[in-house]
Design an enzyme around this catalytic site. Sequence first.
Site, short mmCIF file in Angstrom:
data_model
loop_
_atom_site.label_atom_id
_atom_site.label_comp_id
_atom_site.label_asym_id
_atom_site.label_seq_id
_atom_site.Cartn_x
_atom_site.Cartn_y
_atom_site.Cartn_z
N TYR A 120 17.88 48.25 44.86
CA TYR A 120 19.21 47.64 44.77
C TYR A 120 19.72 47.32 46.18
CZ TYR A 120 24.21 46.97 43.87
OH TYR A 120 25.48 46.44 43.81
N LYS A 175 20.70 43.59 47.90
CA LYS A 175 22.03 43.22 48.42
C LYS A 175 21.96 42.87 49.90
CE LYS A 175 23.97 43.15 44.70
NZ LYS A 175 24.69 42.02 44.17
N THR A 222 32.85 49.04 36.34
CA THR A 222 32.25 48.04 35.44
C THR A 222 30.96 48.61 34.84
OG1 THR A 222 30.81 47.09 37.12
CG2 THR A 222 33.02 46.13 36.94
N1 LIG Z 1 31.00 47.24 40.43
C1 LIG Z 1 30.86 47.60 41.70
O1 LIG Z 1 31.29 48.70 42.12
C2 LIG Z 1 30.17 46.69 42.67
C3 LIG Z 1 30.10 47.08 44.02
C4 LIG Z 1 29.44 46.24 44.92
C5 LIG Z 1 28.87 45.05 44.49
N2 LIG Z 1 28.94 44.72 43.16
C6 LIG Z 1 28.30 43.47 42.74
O2 LIG Z 1 29.21 42.69 41.99
C7 LIG Z 1 28.49 41.87 41.06
C8 LIG Z 1 29.12 41.94 39.69
O3 LIG Z 1 28.93 43.23 39.19
P1 LIG Z 1 29.88 43.93 38.11
O4 LIG Z 1 30.32 45.19 38.72
O5 LIG Z 1 30.88 42.99 37.57
O6 LIG Z 1 28.76 44.30 37.01
P2 LIG Z 1 28.67 43.99 35.44
O7 LIG Z 1 27.49 44.77 34.96
O8 LIG Z 1 29.98 44.21 34.78
O9 LIG Z 1 28.34 42.43 35.42
C9 LIG Z 1 27.10 41.94 35.80
C10 LIG Z 1 26.92 40.56 35.21
O10 LIG Z 1 25.61 40.08 35.59
C11 LIG Z 1 24.99 39.54 34.44
N3 LIG Z 1 23.54 39.57 34.55
C12 LIG Z 1 22.71 40.64 34.65
N4 LIG Z 1 21.43 40.24 34.64
C13 LIG Z 1 21.42 38.89 34.53
C14 LIG Z 1 20.41 37.90 34.44
N5 LIG Z 1 19.11 38.23 34.42
N6 LIG Z 1 20.77 36.61 34.33
C15 LIG Z 1 22.07 36.25 34.31
N7 LIG Z 1 23.08 37.14 34.38
C16 LIG Z 1 22.76 38.45 34.47
C17 LIG Z 1 25.49 40.41 33.29
O11 LIG Z 1 25.27 39.79 32.03
C18 LIG Z 1 26.95 40.56 33.67
O12 LIG Z 1 27.68 39.45 33.21
C19 LIG Z 1 27.04 42.36 41.10
O13 LIG Z 1 26.27 41.47 41.88
C20 LIG Z 1 27.14 43.70 41.80
O14 LIG Z 1 25.96 44.05 42.49
C21 LIG Z 1 29.60 45.49 42.24
#
Ligand SMILES: NC(=O)c1ccc[n+]([C@@H]2O[C@H](COP(=O)([O-])OP(=O)(O)OC[C@H]3O[C@@H](n4cnc5c(N)ncnc54)[C@H](O)[C@@H]3O)[C@@H](O)[C@H]2O)c1
Length: 311
Positions: free
Chosen positions: A188, A192, A225
């Site tokens: 992961y 990133k 999330t």
């Molecule tokens: N939640 C956190 O604390 C956090 C922190 C840092 C970065 N992020 C980043 O933010 C972004 C959004 O994450 P989130 O927290 O909303 O997670 P989430 O799990 O709620 O949403 C992830 C989304 O990605 C989609 N997805 C997954 N695999 C896929 C694929 N093969 N093709 C198309 N879509 C796909 C899912 O269907 C979902 O809609 C991610 O890139 C995550 O790495 C999140």
Amino acid sequence: LKVLLNQLFCRPFTLPELPRQHGRVAIVTGGTRGIGYETARHMARLGAHVIIAGQNEVEGVSAVKRIYEENREATVEFEQLDLASLQSVRQFVQSFKRRGLPLDILVNNAGVMLVRESCTKDGFEHHFGVNYLGHFLLTLLLLDTLKHSGKRSSCSRVVNLSSSAHRAGEIRLDDLQNRHCYSPHAAYCQSKLALLLFSYHLQERLDRGGFPVNSYAVDPWMVDTSLYRHLTLPARLAQIAIARLLFRRPSQGASTVLYTALSPSLEGDGGGYWSNGHLEMTSPNTFDPQLQLRLWNVSCRLVGLQEHHQP
Ligand SMILES: NC(=O)c1ccc[n+]([C@@H]2O[C@H](COP(=O)([O-])OP(=O)(O)OC[C@H]3O[C@@H](n4cnc5c(N)ncnc54)[C@H](O)[C@@H]3O)[C@@H](O)[C@H]2O)c1
């Protein structure tokens, strides 16, 4: 530890009022839930034509319905895109281009975290393939449309959802698939970091060519999330317990994404890594131009593009 404490106790950034977005088109990958959904919802509320690009049609249709029920004026739709398949990425772009729409904003939001060792349809390690490589191909295939749209109005923007986890990441060009010794955490963090290197290098190429497109990387902060659903059971229980107190809501997580995607105050100011509404420093390896270029070239080869692909 410093980053973690900062993440847990810093006050959330308040999104300033953003201008109306009528006539502008945005694609949000993974906009079916979490941060992506809140990003799509807010953009639609501002009048943008939003395309939620995701793998799960049921979730996508439900997301569109909820946005539309809240705002009957919204122009929002769902399009199938599985970032775990390069063919799906190509099909998505083909069908988007056939419509002749402009593209002002591309939010590379979709992501997975801590999934068990598995491969995408093209045989890439899952985090690397979905979080980074799928978005790499998607962006490069859409770049001509972004450039063209940038000329028509203000600069087009690409926003890449990175993470503070990039700081623990390492790019092993000889083992990008993490085959040597698999760890979901390392995979992961690497994905990133790769997205961040891509974001920086893309901006540099765009600046060199004088193209009206800006590329930003964003850390949305720790947000409650479904991203955390693959944690081990004890870790998941601990996460659920502290999330209520210390994690942010998805709408708060979307605020820096929306700021970099839409704020007029960033107009002449491309690039950078943004967190909690501010430009932040990233780990020293992210500024290594050789590493950026080598990763770009390897990625081009992996997705079947010419190494010196535009821009
Ligand atoms: N939640 C956190 O604390 C956090 C922190 C840092 C970065 N992020 C980043 O933010 C972004 C959004 O994450 P989130 O927290 O909303 O997670 P989430 O799990 O709620 O949403 C992830 C989304 O990605 C989609 N997805 C997954 N695999 C896929 C694929 N093969 N093709 C198309 N879509 C796909 C899912 O269907 C979902 O809609 C991610 O890139 C995550 O790495 C999140």
